[in-house]
Scaffold this active site. Structure first.
Site, PDB file in Angstrom:
ATOM      1  CG  ASP A 141     -19.243  -5.294  40.507  1.00 36.55           C
ATOM      2  OD1 ASP A 141     -18.149  -4.946  40.026  1.00 36.55           O
ATOM      3  OD2 ASP A 141     -19.371  -5.802  41.630  1.00 36.55           O
ATOM      4  CG  ASP A 175     -16.133  -7.197  42.181  1.00 37.02           C
ATOM      5  OD1 ASP A 175     -15.274  -6.313  42.048  1.00 37.02           O
ATOM      6  OD2 ASP A 175     -16.797  -7.359  43.221  1.00 37.02           O
ATOM      7  CG  ASP A 234     -20.435  -8.024  45.661  1.00 39.91           C
ATOM      8  OD1 ASP A 234     -19.560  -7.443  44.966  1.00 39.91           O
ATOM      9  OD2 ASP A 234     -20.401  -8.084  46.896  1.00 39.91           O
ATOM     10  CB  CYS A 269     -50.759 -27.317  18.246  1.00 40.96           C
ATOM     11  SG  CYS A 269     -51.577 -26.091  17.198  1.00 40.96           S
ATOM     12  CB  CYS A 296     -52.887 -22.594  20.147  1.00 40.75           C
ATOM     13  SG  CYS A 296     -53.828 -24.039  19.599  1.00 40.75           S
TER      14      CYS A 296
END
Length: 745
Positions: free
Chosen positions: A636, A432, A632, A19, A22
């Site tokens: 960036d 971008d 990319d 549960c 735990c």
């Protein structure tokens, strides 16, 4: 592509968690260990991720001291072994459920038909003690894992699901024994043994846990598929001899051969041959990719046609596949904000339930109808059984696991659980331009012939001949166009590069000039009649390159970085989702406007320096926007890190990828839209699970306590309580599994 993660980390498989209580117990115990910096326990897949400078043995012993068992999870578990372990656990739980269920059913049916002797009768004096002993044996076999867990929990001064079940079923057995021994002193209505209730409750709870294990096992199917991608052996070439070796013995720089239909064992660079490779399991891209010398190949992808030789560049846990698996596991184990709230509630839930159970007993004993002791016992036991917070503990992590696994299958790598929750809330998406909206590689987009003595092929041939050997992006585009048309290059003499303008040379005794209008002006070449065309091309985002032969302009080659095929479609989807789209680029305003117009983007920020992109993200955040940044490049990375959600295009640089929360494993903006929609679906799914779990406990506990009895005379049977508790967990898991079939509209 390589995705790095923290190195000083250990992942443990935890045995015995039943549960959300735990989770709190294990996290608390591990956090107290000296040297541990971070702990995250996942109830859904029964694992713990620990970061810090600490011995693994100490962590395992700490988990054992907390009343559970643990083992180290390796990066590459054998999926078949994992499935067998899950199946073994399922079978064990089902056996326990069957034993308890059969015995409980016999007791219920015989009692229903009046076949059982009365308590206190001559037959009952020897029959019922025998039933008590058999019941005790069944309780030990079918419920010992609950009782031992409750004892260990008590030793640690904690309470969890085991506590509730042990108290509920244990008190039922103990009360029944008291009724047997002292039946003559009790009113007739109180003379009832609850042996069948105790064992049937265990039957339902074990059944629910077994079914939950079976369904939960499907949530990690994406991980198992990824793990199963890597072959067991690789074919190496050593000293001219080819032979197969185990995958773990392949070294860096090793030369390997791949034949048609084989899986690629490690990352590398192709050195000989060519082929088409299916990378769909890693990128979600269904079309195979052509590979030739110099192309990168990735472990786990499938060679479709030709045979080729490649050199290993990354092996073992450094391969892109291994890093993806690791990142997916970490994301599945991470907790978004909504999960931390559920954990906090679950941590105090069990003690509160025990208190409610005690209060229920007292109220019924003092104010209930005769026999009040019997009513008090039944209602308090029902409260304990029905209130187990399993569904609450599973509500968030099970949805996160399924969603992250599904994302990996469609080429979206979610690296942080918070990103999975936040992506669906994005109100402003910054894109971008180069490599994100556009392809990132200039190509020849048009050739205008201005002299009838020349053809488009003549112009490209002359331009490529003069640019041969140049690494300038525009030159690369021209050379690529010449190669595509299989043009032979002419011999060049007296080559001269004019920085910032272009190049000149002599070909076949003709003076050739190739460059911008400024070069033509510098060489006193007449450009009258070309100005309007040059301005028009520039307004379209193209770079016009003029070709002059013997001081006469014969043609204009237009080079552009075209938008990706699906960029405009992706922007339409962003708009449909109500997201503000802004293109941010360092390019000039004219080119930026041209690209934005093609992609359907109405708002741009042009001529932005790399260091200023993060400031633009902050500007939008200051205006109350939840900002997603898609990029990319290295430039960036700061903006990706600053954004509420950073999304890196997987074809980009490692720096950008490592700064992002979500990685798109292929270069498609459509996948960004899919990531956002998956986030919305997942958050909705989590809310459904939490609402169901909270509603279940909010309604069921008062009903179990007897709230409806004064009005309608209704009391909840403890056995029904056990069944509904088990089914609530199964419902949550089943609802989360709907995400496995997520598909964008």
């Amino acid at each position: 592509m390589k995705i790095s993660t923290t190195q000083d980390e250990i992942q443990l498989s935890i045995l015995g968690m039943r549960c959300a209580g735990c989770v709190s117990a294990i996290e608390g115990a591990l956090s107290a260990v000296a040297g541990v910096d971070f702990v995250n326990v996942n109830f859904a897949d029964h694992s713990a991720l620990i970061r810090g400078n600490v011995a693994t043995a100490l962590l395992i012993n700490t988990v054992k001291a907390a009343g559970f068992d643990a083992a180290v999870m390796e990066s590459y578990e054998d999926p078949e072994v994992q499935e067998k372990l899950e199946l073994l656990r399922y079978k064990k739980l089902m056996k326990k459920a069957i034993v308890a269920g059969v015995f409980g059913a016999i007791l219920m049916l015989t009692d229903m038909f009046g076949w059982l002797p009365e308590l206190g009768s001559s037959v009952g004096r020897w029959f019922w003690p025998e039933v008590a002993l058999v019941t005790l044996a069944v309780l030990i076999y079918s419920g010992w894992h609950f009782y031992s867990g409750a004892i260990k929990s008590l030793q640690l001064k904690q309470a969890n699901m085991d506590t509730l079940i042990a108290l509920g079923t244990g008190s039922a057995w103990l009360y029944s024994c008291i009724v047997i021994d002292y039946s003559e002193y009790l009113p007739s209505l109180a003379k009832h043994a609850y042996f069948e209730a105790a064992v049937v409750i265990l039957a339902f709870i074990n059944l629910g846990s077994g079914l939950e294990t079976l369904v939960r096992g499907k949530t990690s199917s994406a991980i198992r598929q990824l793990i199963g991608l890597q072959p067991k052996t690789a074919r190496v070439i050593r000293d001219g001899v080819e032979f197969d070796i185990p995958i773990e013995k392949v070294g860096i720089g090793e030369t390997l051969r791949i034949r048609p239909g084989e899986k690629i064992p490690v990352d590398g660079v192709l050195v000989e041959g060519s082929s088409a490779v299916d990378e769909s399991m890693l990128t979600g891209e269904s079309m195979p990719l052509e590979k030739k010398p110099g192309s990168e190949v990735v472990a786990g992808t499938v060679n479709l046609s030709g045979s080729f030789i490649f050199t290993a560049t990354r092996i073992g846990r450094d391969t892109a596949l291994a890093q993806i698996i690791k990142s997916v596991k970490e994301a599945q184990s991470s907790k978004p904000e909504i999960a931390r709230l559920a954990d906090k509630i679950s941590g105090v839930f069990v003690p509160v339930v025990v208190a409610i159970s005690v209060l229920t007993f007292v109220v019924w004993y003092l104010f209930g109808p005769d026999p009040s002791i019997s009513y008090a016992f039944v209602t308090s036991m029902t409260v304990l059984v029905i209130a187990c917070p399993c569904a609450l503990g599973l509500a968030t992590p099970i949805s996160v696991m399924v969603a992250v696994g599904r994302a990996a299958q469609i080429g979206i790598l979610i690296r942080k659980g918070d990103a999975l929750q936040t992506a669906g809330k994005i109100t402003c998406l910054l894109l971008d331009k180069t490599g994100t909206v556009t392809q990132g590689k200039p190509v020849v987009s048009n050739i205008d012939v201005l002299n009838k003595n020349y053809s488009t092929l003549n112009i490209i041939q002359l331009a490529a001949s003069i640019e041969a050997g140049s690494e300038h992006p525009l030159a690369t585009a021209i050379l690529s166009e010449a190669n595509k048309n299989h043009l032979a290059l002419e011999k060049v003499a007296h080559f001269e590069a004019v920085s910032g303008f272009g190049v000149t040379a002599v070909i076949n005794n003709q003076v050739i000039a190739l460059g911008n209008k400024a070069l033509m002006d510098l060489k006193n070449i007449n450009t009258l009649g070309t100005t309007e065309l040059i301005d028009k091309l520039a307004a379209q985002g193209q770079t016009p390159i003029l070709l002059a032969v013997d001081n006469t302009i014969v043609g204009i080659i237009s080079v552009a970085d075209p938008i990706k095929e699906d960029s405009a479609k992706a922007v339409q989807r962003f708009n449909a989702l109500g997201i503000r789209v802004v293109m941010v680029t360092g390019d000039n305003t004219i080119t930026a406007n041209a690209i934005a117009q093609q992609a359907g983007i109405s708002e741009i920020r042009a001529q932005i320096l790399p260091q200023d992109k993060a400031n633009i993200v902050r500007e939008f955040q200051a205006n109350g926007e939840i900002v997603g940044m898609v990029g990319d490049g290295i430039n960036d990375a700061p903006a990706l890190a600053q954004a509420d959600v950073g999304l890196a295009i997987g074809t980009g640089t490692d720096v950008a990828i490592e700064s992002a929360d979500i990685v798109i494993l292929q270069g498609s903006l459509i996948k960004v839209a899919e990531a956002i929609q998956l986030s919305k679906f997942t958050v909705t799914n989590i809310k459904q699970n939490l609402l169901g779990a909270f509603f279940y406990n909010t309604i069921s506990i008062p009903v179990a306590a007897g709230l409806l009895y004064p009005l309608f005379g209704i009391l909840l049977n403890p056995m029904i309580a056990g069944a509904t508790m088990a089914m609530s967990s199964l419902t949550v898991v089943s609802n989360a599994n709907r995400l496995r079939w997520f598909k964008i509209d």
